[in-house]
Design a protein around this motif. Structure first.
Motif, short mmCIF file in Angstrom:
data_model
loop_
_atom_site.label_atom_id
_atom_site.label_comp_id
_atom_site.label_asym_id
_atom_site.label_seq_id
_atom_site.Cartn_x
_atom_site.Cartn_y
_atom_site.Cartn_z
N THR A 174 0.94 -0.99 -0.24
CA THR A 174 0.67 0.01 0.14
C THR A 174 0.65 1.42 0.14
N TYR A 175 0.45 1.97 -0.41
CA TYR A 175 2.04 2.73 -1.34
C TYR A 175 0.54 4.58 -0.99
N THR A 176 0.36 4.81 -0.34
CA THR A 176 -0.77 5.14 0.56
C THR A 176 -0.34 5.63 1.90
N PRO A 268 -17.47 2.16 -17.65
CA PRO A 268 -18.84 2.55 -18.06
C PRO A 268 -19.89 2.52 -16.87
N GLU A 269 -19.52 1.19 -16.15
CA GLU A 269 -20.60 1.21 -14.99
C GLU A 269 -20.38 2.13 -14.15
N SER A 270 -22.46 1.98 -13.73
CA SER A 270 -22.87 3.53 -12.71
C SER A 270 -23.25 2.37 -11.33
N ASP A 271 -24.39 3.46 -11.15
CA ASP A 271 -25.19 3.30 -10.11
C ASP A 271 -24.26 2.13 -8.38
N PHE A 272 -22.96 2.68 -8.25
CA PHE A 272 -22.09 2.19 -7.24
C PHE A 272 -23.12 2.36 -6.00
N ASP A 273 -22.79 1.44 -5.18
CA ASP A 273 -22.82 2.14 -3.34
C ASP A 273 -22.19 2.89 -3.20
N ALA A 274 -21.08 3.18 -3.31
CA ALA A 274 -19.62 4.03 -2.50
C ALA A 274 -18.44 3.59 -3.76
N VAL A 275 -17.65 5.31 -3.39
CA VAL A 275 -16.50 4.96 -4.43
C VAL A 275 -15.68 5.36 -3.72
N SER A 276 -14.08 5.00 -3.54
CA SER A 276 -12.95 5.09 -2.35
C SER A 276 -11.86 6.24 -3.94
N SER A 277 -11.13 6.49 -3.26
CA SER A 277 -10.19 7.19 -4.13
C SER A 277 -8.96 8.12 -2.73
N ILE A 278 -8.22 6.41 -3.20
CA ILE A 278 -6.92 6.96 -1.62
C ILE A 278 -6.15 7.07 -2.77
N ARG A 301 -25.52 5.64 -6.84
CA ARG A 301 -26.86 5.82 -6.36
C ARG A 301 -27.15 7.40 -5.46
N PRO A 302 -28.62 7.63 -5.26
CA PRO A 302 -28.49 8.38 -4.56
C PRO A 302 -28.36 7.72 -3.30
N GLY A 303 -27.83 8.60 -1.44
CA GLY A 303 -27.76 7.65 -0.98
C GLY A 303 -26.08 7.50 -0.87
N GLY A 304 -25.62 7.17 -2.07
CA GLY A 304 -24.09 6.62 -2.01
C GLY A 304 -23.51 7.43 -1.58
N LEU A 305 -22.08 7.39 -0.94
CA LEU A 305 -20.67 7.92 -0.12
C LEU A 305 -19.42 7.63 -1.17
N MET A 306 -18.64 8.55 -1.17
CA MET A 306 -17.54 9.23 -1.84
C MET A 306 -16.45 9.11 -0.26
N LEU A 307 -15.27 8.94 -0.33
CA LEU A 307 -14.31 8.63 0.50
C LEU A 307 -13.16 9.69 -0.46
N ASN A 308 -12.39 10.58 -0.40
CA ASN A 308 -11.14 11.54 -0.94
C ASN A 308 -10.41 11.59 -0.08
N HIS A 309 -9.48 11.05 -0.32
CA HIS A 309 -8.49 10.93 0.46
C HIS A 309 -6.70 10.90 0.13
N CYS A 310 -6.78 12.46 0.18
CA CYS A 310 -5.25 12.73 -0.81
C CYS A 310 -4.39 13.75 0.38
N ILE A 311 -3.50 13.84 -0.96
CA ILE A 311 -2.29 14.89 -0.07
C ILE A 311 -2.63 16.65 0.17
#
Length: 435
Positions: A174-176, A268-278, A301-311
């Motif tokens: 893991t490089y974060t 191309p896919e969508s309607d995810f429950d969550a997105v992680s961007s680390i 999807r509506p109510g879906g969560l995103m976590l953005n982790h960055c410097i």
């Protein structure tokens, strides 16, 4: 000009250093011609070992010149291990603040001396030059942060070789930034704890769908898949993707986790429950934040969560990193303050629920990476060569110092995509995860 007058007109290396650095010089300098500069009782002694090393420092005073001299072996610092030269950065900060601009006459004399030594014909760091791909990108008219140029940037840094990264990243690859449950926790436990934190913040559960962008070697994807989550994970590093796919298969997670060599903008896919961007936003470009968050909101999807982790930077005014980092480590990389990240998320598809600063955790992460590199130094040099190994040691030690001294920070920002009526769709009001 007589031989005597020519001798009188030459300058020693120590005299050149005195012309470049205001007193009091924070280093003691000892040079290949026997001359010295700076106080004898300085904490660190710099040895300039060749005319080439002197030329790097004299023609590019600052972080790039110092790094070039260090990496090419034209300079060494007494008492510092090449894998973890952390101790010199307090003194380097003082040095960079004391470089002076010589007068025109002084510059002429310095360049004449460098020319006499034959040191002006050198080429900067051919073994580890990180900007050659930019020449191709510019010739082809590729703009900063185009898909093609971003692929080149990521390859330049991450495709050094999986075995090299295995030497210092630990078992999780893991490089974060890790998340240390205690100050004395080990690196692997801290990385697993980071994945746990992200997993819980995203309220993931068995059967959910996660999009993990900038997935690295697939650590987050495998953590989520082990808990029954269906994951699509993407990276622009071919070597990372290959390593991650093998790890997924070895863990028996092929039905749940897919590691793709793909730009996140091509998913191309969508309607995810969550997105992680680390650790991806650093490569996106501040001007592209709006498109970035709009795109990822559209994947949820509506109510879906995103976590953005960055410097980030400690404020919101600066965007470009230092010249050394930009040229040799993360070309095209851009940072800004966490306030800008929060504002762009709010303006482009998300209600921000929570944010926190983990800069001391990144300080500890980098310390542990450096110590692992130190323990495996001989093998690292065998794999990538001494210049590249020294480059990584310097950049990671300098980054460790930067996080400790609040030059940079690490922020996690959690957001939710509201439905058309402004509802969170069942996302709780209060913090639901373990800190």
């Amino acid at each position: 000009m007589t031989a005597s007058s020519e001798k009188d007109s030459t300058m020693t290396v120590g005299e050149i250093i005195d012309k470049l650095v205001e007193a009091p010089n924070p280093f003691r300098w000892e040079a290949f011609d026997g001359s010295t500069a700076g106080p004898a009782d300085a904490k660190y002694t710099v040895r300039i070992l060749s005319p080439e090393g002197l030329s790097y420092i004299a023609t590019s005073p600052g972080d790039v010149g110092f790094a070039r001299a260090w990496v090419t072996g034209g300079m060494e610092v007494e008492g510092e291990h090449l894998a973890h030269p952390y101790g010199i950065f307090d003194t380097l900060r003082d040095l960079y603040g004391q470089f002076r601009k010589p007068s025109a006459g002084e510059l002429l004399k310095i360049y004449a001396e460098l020319r006499r030594m034959g040191a002006l014909q050198i080429q900067p760091l051919p073994e580890v030059e990180r900007s050659s791909f930019l020449e191709r990108s510019l010739r082809q008219g590729l703009s900063r942060h185009s898909k093609e140029r971003d692929a080149d940037v990521i390859s330049a840094h991450y495709d050094v070789g999986n075995e090299f990264y295995e030497l210092f990243l630990g078992d999780t690859m893991t490089y974060t930034c890790a998340y240390y449950p205690s100050e004395d926790a080990g690196l692997d436990d801290a990385q697993i704890n980071k994945y746990r934190l992200v997993f819980e913040k995203l309220r993931l559960k068995e059967g959910d769908r996660l999009l993990d962008i900038g997935c690295g070697w697939g650590g987050m994807a495998r953590y989520a898949a082990r808990r029954g989550v269906h994951v699509i994970a993407v990276t622009l590093s071919q070597e990372q993707a290959e390593w991650g796919r093998a790890a997924v298969e070895a863990d028996g997670l092929g039905d749940l986790a897919e590691i793709r060599y793909q730009d996140y903008r091509d998913v191309p896919e969508s309607d995810f429950d969550a997105v992680s961007s680390i650790g991806l936003l650093e490569h996106v470009g501040v001007k592209n934040y709006a498109d970035y968050f709009e795109f990822l909101s559209g994947k949820l999807r509506p109510g879906g969560l995103m976590l953005n982790h960055c410097i980030t930077y400690p404020d919101n005014h600066k965007t470009r990193k230092g010249e050394f980092i930009d040229r040799y480590i993360f070309p095209d990389g851009e940072l800004t303050g966490s306030g800008t990240v929060v504002r762009k998320m709010q303006d482009h598809g998300f209600e921000v629920l929570h944010e926190e600063n983990l800069r001391f955790d990144y300080m500890r992460t980098l310390r542990d990476w450096c110590e692992n590199l130190k323990a495996n130094w001989d093998r690292a040099v065998d794999l990538v060569g001494l210049p590249t190994a020294k480059l990584w040691g310097m950049y990671m030690a300098g980054s460790e110092w930067g996080f400790e001294h609040n030059v940079v920070q690490l922020h996690q920002v959690l957001g939710v995509k509201l439905d058309e009526n402004g509802s969170r769709c069942g996302v709780p009001e209060r913090m639901w995860w373990r800190p």
